[in-house]
Design a protein around this motif. Structure first.
Motif, PDB file in Angstrom:
ATOM      1  N   PHE A 187       5.370  -3.727  -0.627  1.00 26.01           N
ATOM      2  CA  PHE A 187       5.759  -4.966  -0.727  1.00 26.01           C
ATOM      3  C   PHE A 187       6.468  -5.494   0.884  1.00 26.01           C
ATOM      4  N   GLY A 188       7.297  -4.397   1.159  1.00 26.93           N
ATOM      5  CA  GLY A 188       7.811  -4.504   2.510  1.00 26.93           C
ATOM      6  C   GLY A 188       7.143  -4.228   3.716  1.00 26.93           C
ATOM      7  N   PHE A 189       6.237  -3.521   3.607  1.00 26.89           N
ATOM      8  CA  PHE A 189       5.034  -3.340   4.467  1.00 26.89           C
ATOM      9  C   PHE A 189       4.377  -4.552   4.662  1.00 26.89           C
ATOM     10  N   LEU A 190       4.058  -5.029   3.829  1.00 21.49           N
ATOM     11  CA  LEU A 190       3.079  -6.179   3.759  1.00 21.49           C
ATOM     12  C   LEU A 190       3.816  -7.325   4.293  1.00 21.49           C
ATOM     13  N   LEU A 191       5.160  -7.554   4.228  1.00 23.86           N
ATOM     14  CA  LEU A 191       6.112  -8.516   4.736  1.00 23.86           C
ATOM     15  C   LEU A 191       6.102  -8.491   6.217  1.00 23.86           C
ATOM     16  N   ILE A 192       6.299  -7.234   6.668  1.00 25.68           N
ATOM     17  CA  ILE A 192       6.509  -6.832   7.997  1.00 25.68           C
ATOM     18  C   ILE A 192       5.167  -7.154   8.771  1.00 25.68           C
ATOM     19  N   TYR A 193       4.002  -6.729   8.140  1.00 26.38           N
ATOM     20  CA  TYR A 193       2.602  -6.967   8.596  1.00 26.38           C
ATOM     21  C   TYR A 193       2.329  -8.339   8.680  1.00 26.38           C
ATOM     22  N   MET A 194       2.592  -9.108   7.614  1.00 24.63           N
ATOM     23  CA  MET A 194       2.294 -10.625   7.619  1.00 24.63           C
ATOM     24  C   MET A 194       3.106 -11.467   8.514  1.00 24.63           C
ATOM     25  N   THR A 195       4.323 -10.885   8.943  1.00 24.83           N
ATOM     26  CA  THR A 195       5.245 -11.810   9.677  1.00 24.83           C
ATOM     27  C   THR A 195       5.035 -11.597  11.237  1.00 24.83           C
ATOM     28  N   THR A 196       4.546 -10.181  11.644  1.00 23.20           N
ATOM     29  CA  THR A 196       4.336  -9.736  13.028  1.00 23.20           C
ATOM     30  C   THR A 196       2.873 -10.713  13.037  1.00 23.20           C
ATOM     31  N   SER A 197       2.015 -10.727  12.253  1.00 18.07           N
ATOM     32  CA  SER A 197       0.635 -11.395  12.546  1.00 18.07           C
ATOM     33  C   SER A 197       0.943 -12.670  12.724  1.00 18.07           C
ATOM     34  N   LEU A 198       2.087 -13.308  12.665  1.00 14.26           N
ATOM     35  CA  LEU A 198       2.309 -14.917  12.953  1.00 14.26           C
ATOM     36  C   LEU A 198       1.965 -15.069  14.580  1.00 14.26           C
ATOM     37  N   THR A 199       2.587 -13.942  15.159  1.00 10.69           N
ATOM     38  CA  THR A 199       2.747 -14.231  16.949  1.00 10.69           C
ATOM     39  C   THR A 199       1.811 -13.164  17.503  1.00 10.69           C
ATOM     40  N   GLU A 200       1.035 -12.386  16.751  1.00 10.82           N
ATOM     41  CA  GLU A 200       0.166 -11.186  17.093  1.00 10.82           C
ATOM     42  C   GLU A 200      -1.133 -11.230  16.435  1.00 10.82           C
ATOM     43  N   ASN A 201      -2.216 -10.816  17.314  1.00 12.17           N
ATOM     44  CA  ASN A 201      -3.307 -10.598  16.537  1.00 12.17           C
ATOM     45  C   ASN A 201      -3.499  -9.113  16.474  1.00 12.17           C
ATOM     46  N   ILE A 202      -2.806  -8.518  15.430  1.00 10.97           N
ATOM     47  CA  ILE A 202      -2.341  -7.227  15.421  1.00 10.97           C
ATOM     48  C   ILE A 202      -3.609  -6.253  15.087  1.00 10.97           C
ATOM     49  N   LEU A 203      -4.701  -7.061  14.587  1.00 12.82           N
ATOM     50  CA  LEU A 203      -5.977  -6.064  14.266  1.00 12.82           C
ATOM     51  C   LEU A 203      -6.823  -6.040  15.238  1.00 12.82           C
ATOM     52  N   GLY A 204      -6.623  -6.916  16.414  1.00 15.69           N
ATOM     53  CA  GLY A 204      -7.388  -6.835  17.403  1.00 15.69           C
ATOM     54  C   GLY A 204      -7.391  -5.723  18.418  1.00 15.69           C
ATOM     55  N   ARG A 205      -6.604  -4.924  18.258  1.00 16.42           N
ATOM     56  CA  ARG A 205      -6.513  -3.600  19.341  1.00 16.42           C
ATOM     57  C   ARG A 205      -6.400  -2.246  18.401  1.00 16.42           C
ATOM     58  N   ASN A 206      -6.957  -1.308  18.710  1.00 15.24           N
ATOM     59  CA  ASN A 206      -6.845   0.124  17.979  1.00 15.24           C
ATOM     60  C   ASN A 206      -5.652   0.523  17.758  1.00 15.24           C
ATOM     61  N   GLN A 207      -4.412   0.254  18.613  1.00 13.61           N
ATOM     62  CA  GLN A 207      -3.045   0.819  18.445  1.00 13.61           C
ATOM     63  C   GLN A 207      -2.568   0.103  17.172  1.00 13.61           C
ATOM     64  N   GLY A 208      -3.031  -1.096  16.781  1.00 16.13           N
ATOM     65  CA  GLY A 208      -2.529  -1.841  15.418  1.00 16.13           C
ATOM     66  C   GLY A 208      -3.357  -1.492  14.537  1.00 16.13           C
ATOM     67  N   VAL A 209      -4.738  -1.666  14.393  1.00 19.46           N
ATOM     68  CA  VAL A 209      -5.587  -1.473  13.250  1.00 19.46           C
ATOM     69  C   VAL A 209      -5.930  -0.151  12.644  1.00 19.46           C
ATOM     70  N   VAL A 210      -5.617   0.812  13.582  1.00 18.24           N
ATOM     71  CA  VAL A 210      -5.593   1.945  12.864  1.00 18.24           C
ATOM     72  C   VAL A 210      -4.368   2.493  12.088  1.00 18.24           C
ATOM     73  N   PHE A 211      -3.246   2.212  12.782  1.00 19.93           N
ATOM     74  CA  PHE A 211      -2.115   2.379  11.940  1.00 19.93           C
ATOM     75  C   PHE A 211      -1.909   1.845  10.590  1.00 19.93           C
ATOM     76  N   ILE A 212      -2.186   0.241  10.697  1.00 21.57           N
ATOM     77  CA  ILE A 212      -2.151  -0.664   9.459  1.00 21.57           C
ATOM     78  C   ILE A 212      -3.273  -0.258   8.414  1.00 21.57           C
ATOM     79  N   SER A 213      -4.547   0.338   8.872  1.00 27.10           N
ATOM     80  CA  SER A 213      -5.230   0.538   7.742  1.00 27.10           C
ATOM     81  C   SER A 213      -5.313   2.006   7.334  1.00 27.10           C
ATOM     82  N   LEU A 214      -4.433   2.809   8.184  1.00 27.58           N
ATOM     83  CA  LEU A 214      -4.256   4.143   7.332  1.00 27.58           C
ATOM     84  C   LEU A 214      -2.998   3.888   6.206  1.00 27.58           C
ATOM     85  N   LEU A 215      -1.858   3.438   6.879  1.00 29.70           N
ATOM     86  CA  LEU A 215      -0.857   3.157   6.054  1.00 29.70           C
ATOM     87  C   LEU A 215      -1.093   2.283   4.776  1.00 29.70           C
TER      88      LEU A 215
END
Length: 421
Positions: free
Chosen positions: A375-403
């Motif tokens: 739940f906490g991971f999702l809140l951090i992810y969803m909030t960060t997504s408000l100001t960033e296209n966080i899945l648009g770069r390898n540095q974000g999408v790999v970490f998020i998909s794995l975790l």
């Protein structure tokens, strides 16, 4: 060595490669792990179980949106390039879904994730010290400069830190860090994470860190302290935060720069920098995003239902930048800086709906399972997504998909005596 431990050690090595400046090897090492996983038992029966698992299909929804949008993309070369970046959203749910990792190994992975995120920036600090000696400029230790040797941007590493802090709090709460040595390492990790977060000076990341610390502190104090003590400590936390903010002018500048929200698209001035003078006539992080979002919405209005496809979304956004003479954005090829707008741009309202349902399903799932780390991971992810296209770069999408894959698939094992409140 058990199959579970083997896969865990390989995943830890993969995470270390990804967090360091060796991202070019991330894909190769992921492929190696994928091949290893395929040979760990009866593949046909494991695939049958995986494909019948509803969680798998929910996990890969963003990738399915990408794939479907290729159909109506004109620039297929760029579409396949972007799909390649998004492959992690498919690969990790398959790879993790085909394995059976034991609880002790999941905890080992989470502990190593904390240590890697906490200690790798020390390399950046040492590296930037030589620059500081040459130029006598403390700016070498701030923002993107600090993690440049790791090939990361401050906002992404700030996201990693928040996930690591959340995991550290969760492990501590349920006694997974027991020995004196482990507690010392945990304390050092906490200090490093907080210091690094502050030096990175990512506004959204710092805000989330502060909210997380205050929430956990109040929850702890409310349980163990009287009301008068709770008020005293809460006031102390607020004052400490204010003192820290004003004690580091470069970090303070990052927040001061966003107080001006007005903008003109043809403004030729640069973005305010923490290492320079803050000027009203310059762009800042907030009004730049407001201008980008206005352009994105204008593009979406033209094709609201299905969007432009993964191959043409950025191209159409660039055209809007040119029409409005948005000098800063068109010269820097800015993306949407909002994950939700990104899915709307490439997949229309239907793409946004699919992505939103993907997120809300796991929010509901985490609440039902009382899996508060997820739940906490999702809140951090969803909030960060408000100001960033966080899945648009390898540095974000790999970490998020794995975790996300690990937290979702093994929710029962992780929650057991560890993260349920």
């Amino acid at each position: 060595m058990s199959k579970s431990r083997l896969v865990t050690l390989l995943l830890i090595a993969l995470l270390a490669i990804h967090l360091s400046n060796a991202m070019y090897f991330t894909g190769i090492f992921t492929l190696i792990i994928f091949v290893v996983v395929l040979f760990l038992g009866n593949l046909a029966s494991r695939l049958k179980v995986l494909l019948s698992n509803k969680l798998f299909w929910i996990l890969i929804i963003p990738f399915l949106v990408y794939t479907v949008s290729i159909i109506y993309s004109e620039d297929l070369h760029f579409a396949w390039k972007k799909l390649e970046i998004g492959l992690s959203i498919l690969i990790f749910p398959i790879m993790i879904g085909l394995t059976n990792i034991e609880r002790k190994d999941i905890i080992l992975f989470l502990k190593c994730m904390i240590l890697l995120v906490a200690f790798l920036p020390v390399i950046g600090f040492v590296n930037q010290y030589s620059s500081y000696l040459v130029f006598n400029d403390t700016g070498a230790f701030y923002n993107d400069n600090l993690v440049s040797i790791l090939g990361k941007q401050a906002v992404y590493y700030g996201f990693f830190i928040n996930v690591a802090l959340l995991t550290l709090f969760a492990l501590l709460k349920k006694g997974e860090i027991k020995s004196n040595t482990a507690r010392i390492i945990g304390s050092v990790s906490f200090i490093l994470l907080i210091c690094t977060q502050y030096l990175l000076a990512s506004r959204i990341a710092i805000a989330l860190t502060a909210l997380m610390i205050v929430t956990f502190a109040i929850a702890y104090m409310a349980k163990h302290l009287r009301r008068s003590q709770l008020i005293l400590f809460s006031t102390g936390f607020v004052l400490m935060g204010v003192v820290l903010l004003f004690s580091f002018p470069k970090v303070l500048k990052r927040f001061q720069s966003i107080k001006h929200i007005e903008y003109k698209f043809d403004n030729p001035n640069p973005i305010n920098h923490f290492n320079g003078e803050i000027k009203k006539e310059n762009w800042n992080g907030l009004n730049t995003r407001l201008a980008i979002w206005e352009c994105t919405l204008d593009a979406i209005k033209i094709k609201p239902l299905f969007g432009y496809g993964i191959g043409d979304g950025q191209k159409e956004l660039q055209e809007i930048y040119k029409e409005k003479n948005f000098i800063l954005a068109k010269s820097n090829y800015y993306n949407t800086h909002n994950q939700y707008l990104h899915f709307t741009l490439i997949g229309g309202v239907l793409g946004l709906l699919a992505y939103t349902l993907h997120l809300l399903y796991f929010v509901r799932y985490s609440i039902q399972k009382k899996h508060w780390l997820l739940f906490g991971f999702l809140l951090i992810y969803m909030t960060t997504s408000l100001t960033e296209n966080i899945l648009g770069r390898n540095q974000g999408v790999v970490f998020i998909s794995l975790l996300l894959s690990i937290l979702v698939y093994f929710s029962g094992k992780i929650k057991n005596n560890t993260f349920s409140l």
